[in-house]
Design a protein around this motif. Structure first.
Motif: not given
Length: 235
Positions: A139, A142-143, A146-147
């Motif tokens: 996680r 992936r965070r 995305r950011e």
């Protein structure tokens, strides 16, 4: 194809196209006569679907139009089912659980006549075992992707070497038995692939990458293609 399915498919085709779609193109994809397309377009317009266009020019759909949720065709349902089956094989519990949750949400609002396509789909993948070994929680990776933020890693390579690095995450790729973090490594000034089972510690940094995700991924893809061309065709 039922008329209702055909009408939704016309909307889908128009939604995915950035240019006007002609009646001939619609007829070819739907495998129907052009006169059927004309009738269907007229029906959709009568139902206040914002389609604009004319014969010989093509049709466009107002980008602000939203279809009713989860009005899926059998093909679309089975595509989702197949995707969930594939994800269920990945050695990533978080992603596997998310895929199961998505399927449950879809099933909970699906019309009864479409439920058999979920319960007894006509598609499937070869059965296989899923590893129960403990795996890195992906996680944070992936965070960060995305950011658009940098990651700090403590990493053990295949030869046992321990290193600490700051990387710019590009993509998290999956195979049946493992996953790879594809990233730009600041210390090596190049793209590197890190097996997630070799990541000992991971921390999302406050510092942003400063390069768009699409640009960074495109650069990686170009370098990857160049490397494959240098190697030549596989034997």
């Amino acid at each position: 194809m039922r008329k209702a399915d055909r009408l939704f498919q016309i909307i889908q085709i128009l939604r995915r196209s950035s240019r006007p779609v002609t009646s001939a193109q619609l007829a070819e994809e739907l495998e129907v006569a052009r006169r059927t397309v004309y009738r269907d377009i007229a029906h959709l317009i009568a139902q206040r679907v914002p389609i604009d266009g004319a014969t010989g020019y093509g049709y466009v759909l107002d980008p602000g139009y939203e279809m009713p949720p989860l009005m899926l065709t059998p093909d679309e349902i089975e595509a989702v089912v197949l995707g969930v089956q594939m994800v269920a094989r990945l050695n990533d519990a978080t992603i596997r659980n998310a895929a199961s949750d998505v399927m449950a949400k879809i099933a909970s609002v699906m019309p009864p006549d479409l439920l058999p396509y979920i319960a007894d789909p006509s598609v499937g993948i070869k059965p296989g075992e899923v590893s129960d070994e403990a795996m890195l929680d992906t996680r944070p990776i992936r965070r960060a992707i995305r950011e658009g933020r940098k990651l700090y890693l403590d990493y053990r390579a295949a030869d046992g070497e321990l290193t600490s690095r700051v990387v710019w995450p590009v993509l998290l790729g999956y195979a049946d038995s493992h996953s790879l973090l594809i990233a730009w490594c600041q210390s090596k000034q190049d793209f590197r692939h890190f097996r997630t089972d070799g990541i000992l510690k991971i921390e999302i940094l406050d510092e942003v990458i400063g390069v768009s995700k699409s640009k960074l991924r495109k650069e990686w893809q170009q370098r990857r293609c160049a490397e494959l061309l240098k190697r030549g065709p596989s034997r």
